[in-house]
Design a protein around this motif. Structure first.
Motif, PDB file in Angstrom:
ATOM      1  N   GLU A   1      -2.152   4.503 -12.189  1.00 48.33           N
ATOM      2  CA  GLU A   1      -3.067   3.464 -11.722  1.00 48.33           C
ATOM      3  C   GLU A   1      -2.276   2.261 -11.274  1.00 48.33           C
ATOM      4  O   GLU A   1      -1.200   1.980 -11.807  1.00 48.33           O
ATOM      5  N   ARG A   2      -2.814   1.545 -10.330  1.00 46.24           N
ATOM      6  CA  ARG A   2      -2.226   0.296  -9.861  1.00 46.24           C
ATOM      7  C   ARG A   2      -3.351  -0.723  -9.775  1.00 46.24           C
ATOM      8  O   ARG A   2      -3.840  -1.057  -8.702  1.00 46.24           O
TER       9      ARG A   2
ATOM     10  N   TRP B   1       2.099   7.077  -5.079  1.00 47.09           N
ATOM     11  CA  TRP B   1       2.056   7.564  -6.463  1.00 47.09           C
ATOM     12  C   TRP B   1       0.659   8.056  -6.805  1.00 47.09           C
ATOM     13  O   TRP B   1       0.480   9.087  -7.451  1.00 47.09           O
ATOM     14  N   ASP B   2      -0.341   7.313  -6.369  1.00 43.80           N
ATOM     15  CA  ASP B   2      -1.723   7.676  -6.656  1.00 43.80           C
ATOM     16  C   ASP B   2      -2.061   9.017  -6.022  1.00 43.80           C
ATOM     17  O   ASP B   2      -2.701   9.867  -6.621  1.00 43.80           O
ATOM     18  N   TYR B   3      -1.620   9.208  -4.801  1.00 48.53           N
ATOM     19  CA  TYR B   3      -1.883  10.469  -4.105  1.00 48.53           C
ATOM     20  C   TYR B   3      -1.145  11.631  -4.773  1.00 48.53           C
ATOM     21  O   TYR B   3      -1.721  12.686  -5.015  1.00 48.53           O
TER      22      TYR B   3
ATOM     23  N   LYS C   1      -2.616  12.418  -8.346  1.00 50.05           N
ATOM     24  CA  LYS C   1      -4.067  12.463  -8.499  1.00 50.05           C
ATOM     25  C   LYS C   1      -4.489  13.634  -9.389  1.00 50.05           C
ATOM     26  O   LYS C   1      -3.779  14.650  -9.498  1.00 50.05           O
TER      27      LYS C   1
ATOM     28  N   GLY D   1       0.810  -1.212   0.000  1.00 50.70           N
ATOM     29  CA  GLY D   1       0.000   0.000   0.000  1.00 50.70           C
ATOM     30  C   GLY D   1       0.846   1.265   0.000  1.00 50.70           C
ATOM     31  O   GLY D   1       0.389   2.322  -0.428  1.00 50.70           O
TER      32      GLY D   1
ATOM     33  N   ASP E   1       3.165   1.936  -1.933  1.00 53.82           N
ATOM     34  CA  ASP E   1       3.339   2.354  -3.327  1.00 53.82           C
ATOM     35  C   ASP E   1       2.188   3.227  -3.810  1.00 53.82           C
ATOM     36  O   ASP E   1       2.311   3.912  -4.814  1.00 53.82           O
ATOM     37  N   ASN E   2       1.098   3.220  -3.080  1.00 53.65           N
ATOM     38  CA  ASN E   2      -0.037   4.038  -3.491  1.00 53.65           C
ATOM     39  C   ASN E   2       0.223   5.528  -3.311  1.00 53.65           C
ATOM     40  O   ASN E   2      -0.603   6.353  -3.677  1.00 53.65           O
TER      41      ASN E   2
ATOM     42  N   CYS F   1       1.944  -7.446 -10.179  1.00 50.38           N
ATOM     43  CA  CYS F   1       1.670  -6.062  -9.802  1.00 50.38           C
ATOM     44  C   CYS F   1       1.758  -5.238 -11.075  1.00 50.38           C
ATOM     45  O   CYS F   1       2.648  -5.458 -11.900  1.00 50.38           O
TER      46      CYS F   1
END
Length: 99
Positions: A76-77, A61-63, A66, A56, A58-59, A88
């Motif tokens: 996206e993951r 990147w999403d933040y 965004k 998690g 690695d998320n 992955c």
């Protein structure tokens, strides 16, 4: 996208991880990791729940990427080994070619 490409082998080694670059264009970069040291470590130590938490991280990147941030990249993951998928997936796409 350049960061991911340049650190793959240097930071993750050649024997502990196996990955494939599925898409590598000016606009899109998709990396799939099929063998992961961290996933194998947590699985071998019966700590699958920690694997999901660790992955998690690695998320971030999403933040950071965004929509609404002035970076011009979408991340996206959609798949993770730690949640039972066969690989992955890390997917980056340029939204604005000015960056």
């Amino acid at each position: 996208m350049k960061i991911s490409k340049t650190k793959q082998i240097k930071h993750y080694g050649e024997n502990q991880f196996t990955h494939e670059i599925v898409v590598d264009t000016e606009k899109k970069y998709v990396l799939r990791v099929h063998k992961c040291f961290y996933h194998n470590f947590f699985r071998e130590h019966d700590a699958g729940e920690l694997n999901v938490i660790f992955c998690g991280l690695d998320n971030i990147w999403d933040y950071l990427l965004k929509p609404g941030n002035p970076h011009g990249v979408h991340f996206e993951r959609p798949a993770m080994l730690s949640t039972g998928q066969p690989a992955c997936s890390f997917e980056f796409e340029k939204l604005n070619t000015n960056y």
